[in-house]
Design a protein around this motif. Structure first.
Motif, PDB file in Angstrom:
ATOM      1  N   ASN A 102     -36.761   5.207   9.707  1.00 40.65           N
ATOM      2  CA  ASN A 102     -37.359   3.971   9.707  1.00 40.65           C
ATOM      3  C   ASN A 102     -36.502   2.806   9.468  1.00 40.65           C
ATOM      4  O   ASN A 102     -36.694   1.639   8.782  1.00 40.65           O
ATOM      5  CB  ASN A 102     -38.517   3.750   8.615  1.00 40.65           C
ATOM      6  N   LEU A 103     -35.181   2.871  10.027  1.00 42.92           N
ATOM      7  CA  LEU A 103     -34.460   1.699   9.914  1.00 42.92           C
ATOM      8  C   LEU A 103     -34.486   0.742  11.041  1.00 42.92           C
ATOM      9  O   LEU A 103     -34.826   1.078  12.161  1.00 42.92           O
ATOM     10  CB  LEU A 103     -32.800   2.134   9.926  1.00 42.92           C
ATOM     11  N   ASN A 104     -33.759  -0.620  10.840  1.00 34.42           N
ATOM     12  CA  ASN A 104     -33.802  -1.467  12.048  1.00 34.42           C
ATOM     13  C   ASN A 104     -32.445  -1.216  12.713  1.00 34.42           C
ATOM     14  O   ASN A 104     -31.372  -1.524  12.125  1.00 34.42           O
ATOM     15  CB  ASN A 104     -33.806  -2.841  11.418  1.00 34.42           C
ATOM     16  N   VAL A 105     -32.642  -0.911  13.948  1.00 34.88           N
ATOM     17  CA  VAL A 105     -31.391  -0.660  14.813  1.00 34.88           C
ATOM     18  C   VAL A 105     -31.240  -1.770  15.800  1.00 34.88           C
ATOM     19  O   VAL A 105     -32.161  -1.982  16.620  1.00 34.88           O
ATOM     20  CB  VAL A 105     -31.577   0.776  15.510  1.00 34.88           C
ATOM     21  N   PHE A 106     -30.094  -2.511  15.808  1.00 36.66           N
ATOM     22  CA  PHE A 106     -29.830  -3.634  16.698  1.00 36.66           C
ATOM     23  C   PHE A 106     -29.435  -3.117  17.842  1.00 36.66           C
ATOM     24  O   PHE A 106     -28.899  -2.256  18.357  1.00 36.66           O
ATOM     25  CB  PHE A 106     -28.825  -4.448  15.984  1.00 36.66           C
ATOM     26  N   VAL A 107     -30.211  -3.984  18.961  1.00 29.93           N
ATOM     27  CA  VAL A 107     -29.634  -3.855  20.294  1.00 29.93           C
ATOM     28  C   VAL A 107     -29.757  -5.237  20.888  1.00 29.93           C
ATOM     29  O   VAL A 107     -30.635  -5.902  20.677  1.00 29.93           O
ATOM     30  CB  VAL A 107     -30.648  -2.611  21.145  1.00 29.93           C
ATOM     31  N   PRO A 108     -29.088  -5.522  21.932  1.00 33.94           N
ATOM     32  CA  PRO A 108     -29.103  -7.019  22.477  1.00 33.94           C
ATOM     33  C   PRO A 108     -30.319  -7.346  23.299  1.00 33.94           C
ATOM     34  O   PRO A 108     -30.889  -6.376  23.536  1.00 33.94           O
ATOM     35  CB  PRO A 108     -27.654  -7.173  23.221  1.00 33.94           C
ATOM     36  N   ASN A 109     -30.719  -8.484  23.203  1.00 32.08           N
ATOM     37  CA  ASN A 109     -31.923  -8.680  24.064  1.00 32.08           C
ATOM     38  C   ASN A 109     -31.630  -8.553  25.378  1.00 32.08           C
ATOM     39  O   ASN A 109     -32.453  -8.752  26.308  1.00 32.08           O
ATOM     40  CB  ASN A 109     -32.462 -10.007  23.618  1.00 32.08           C
ATOM     41  N   THR A 110     -30.759  -8.390  26.115  1.00 34.07           N
ATOM     42  CA  THR A 110     -30.072  -8.291  27.279  1.00 34.07           C
ATOM     43  C   THR A 110     -29.037  -7.271  27.432  1.00 34.07           C
ATOM     44  O   THR A 110     -28.004  -7.495  26.566  1.00 34.07           O
ATOM     45  CB  THR A 110     -29.701  -9.534  28.165  1.00 34.07           C
ATOM     46  N   GLY A 111     -28.917  -6.605  28.379  1.00 34.29           N
ATOM     47  CA  GLY A 111     -27.726  -5.775  28.649  1.00 34.29           C
ATOM     48  C   GLY A 111     -27.537  -4.526  27.561  1.00 34.29           C
ATOM     49  O   GLY A 111     -28.315  -4.361  26.571  1.00 34.29           O
ATOM     50  N   ASN A 112     -26.247  -4.050  27.501  1.00 31.36           N
ATOM     51  CA  ASN A 112     -25.812  -3.107  26.185  1.00 31.36           C
ATOM     52  C   ASN A 112     -24.517  -3.656  25.701  1.00 31.36           C
ATOM     53  O   ASN A 112     -24.169  -2.621  24.899  1.00 31.36           O
ATOM     54  CB  ASN A 112     -25.797  -1.572  26.983  1.00 31.36           C
TER      55      ASN A 112
END
Length: 388
Positions: A102-112
């Motif tokens: 249940n952790l907050n995993v960062f991903v960008p709002n566009t692309g990878n």
């Protein structure tokens, strides 16, 4: 030397509602007792099948279980996703770990690829991200300051020539990069190595000093030995562990011990692989490649020595745990290839450490097989939904 026999064993499974209790030892079993509603049946299937849908969701830990498993774990992690160095497999491990606990995993709002602050999806209140494992440059960890101050950094490297060959074929065939498409197909890698002034003019690219670019190296020259060593020492001080793909399973087990994770947290299926024809380079071509990719060789040799030094200092039982881990990976790979041929199944293997059993469900298999793009997309949707 410790030995393991995962082919002959017996286990009792007591099914109650949508869960089951496990008593005994098993890997791939010939005989399993299934006890449900006080009725017993015998099955010869390799794995447990539960029609009740155990693990319908990815994980179902009670609060007490969650506290027990995570009290000593390091969960704030910045992983440097080095191109074509086994990093998609590592990313999948970190993504699944984040979901599981249940952790907050960062991903960008566009692309990878994280390149700009504008790609950061803000979290509500005082909440913070726990894990970043998408593509970015090493300097951006500090520049964007996404994770808490106690976050640890993990990296990975690969033998430079094999990394370049893999990268060249992948980005030519899958991404159709123009500078690689222009290289003649006949003796593709040989041309790329022999004629850098024609096909490989940039100092940093996906096939030239690519690891150095990911680690945010300056534009050093081969004569800048002292500066290169200083920068490598700085990286080594800041990064908790740099894995080496050529010693991947040993690196993973070492990471598991350093982070106080469980063995089940590092199981994997290889991802983002791309087959290509065999490549043959003569001694002159290898020497040419080492000259143009000197920074990547400096990085690889440095962190290979660091890893070997760490492995010499491991505590008792490490080699046995690596052996056990390799056996587990074989069982998991077979199970995840085979689970769809029967009804709902769950694979359970008694853990290397007491009480640390490895449980792999159909959902686990699907998550391990999930592509990077699909995983990032689903994580992004979850983050955006939380902002509503």
């Amino acid at each position: 030397m410790m030995s393991f026999n995962l082919t002959r064993a017996r286990i009792r499974i007591i099914l109650t509602g949508t869960s089951f209790y496990i008593c005994g030892y098993f890997g791939f079993l010939k005989n399993i007792d299934l006890i449900k509603n006080k009725e017993r049946s015998i099955t010869t299937r390799r794995n447990i099948t539960s029609s009740d849908g155990y693990y319908e969701k990815y994980v179902r830990y009670t609060n007490s279980q969650m506290h027990f498993y995570t009290s000593n774990m390091l969960r704030h992690i910045a992983f440097l996703k080095v191109h074509k160095a086994g990093s998609s497999t590592m990313q999948n491990i970190f993504f699944r770990f984040g979901l599981k606990y249940n952790l907050n995993v960062f991903v960008p709002n566009t692309g990878n690829f994280l390149r700009s602050r504008y790609q950061i999806i803000p979290l509500k209140g005082n909440d913070h991200y726990d894990i970043i494992a998408c593509h970015t440059y090493y300097k951006n960890f500090r520049l964007f300051n996404i994770l808490p101050s106690d976050a640890v950094k993990i990296g990975i490297v690969r033998e430079p020539l094999s990394r370049m060959i893999s990268s060249a074929y992948f980005y030519r065939d899958m991404s159709r990069f123009p500078y690689l498409v222009r290289v003649p197909d006949s003796k593709f890698i040989n041309n790329l190595v022999n004629y850098p002034e024609r096909f490989e003019r940039k100092y940093f690219s996906f096939t030239r000093n690519a690891m150095a670019r990911d680690f945010s190296f300056p534009y050093y020259q081969p004569s800048d030995k002292a500066h290169i060593q200083k920068y490598l020492n700085k990286l080594n001080e800041e990064i908790l562990l740099v894995l080496v793909l050529e010693r991947f399973n040993e690196s993973l087990v070492l990471m598991k011990r350093i982070l106080n994770w469980r063995l089940t947290d590092i199981i994997y299926l290889a991802s983002n692989t791309h087959e290509h024809e065999q490549v043959f380079l003569n001694e002159t071509e290898v020497a040419n490649f080492k000259m143009t990719n000197f920074l990547d060789f400096e990085i690889y040799q440095y962190f290979l020595k660091v890893l070997e030094s760490k492995l010499q200092q491991v505590s008792k039982g490490f080699n046995e745990e690596v052996t056990f881990f390799k056996i587990v990976l074989e069982k998991v790979s077979f199970f995840c290839t085979d689970y769809h041929q029967t009804e709902r199944q769950t694979l359970v293997i008694e853990g290397f450490d007491r009480g640390d059993d490895i449980i792999v469900s159909e959902t686990d298999c699907k998550l391990m097989q999930r592509s990077e793009q699909h995983f990032i997309s689903s994580l992004r949707k979850n983050l955006l939904r939380l902002q509503r």
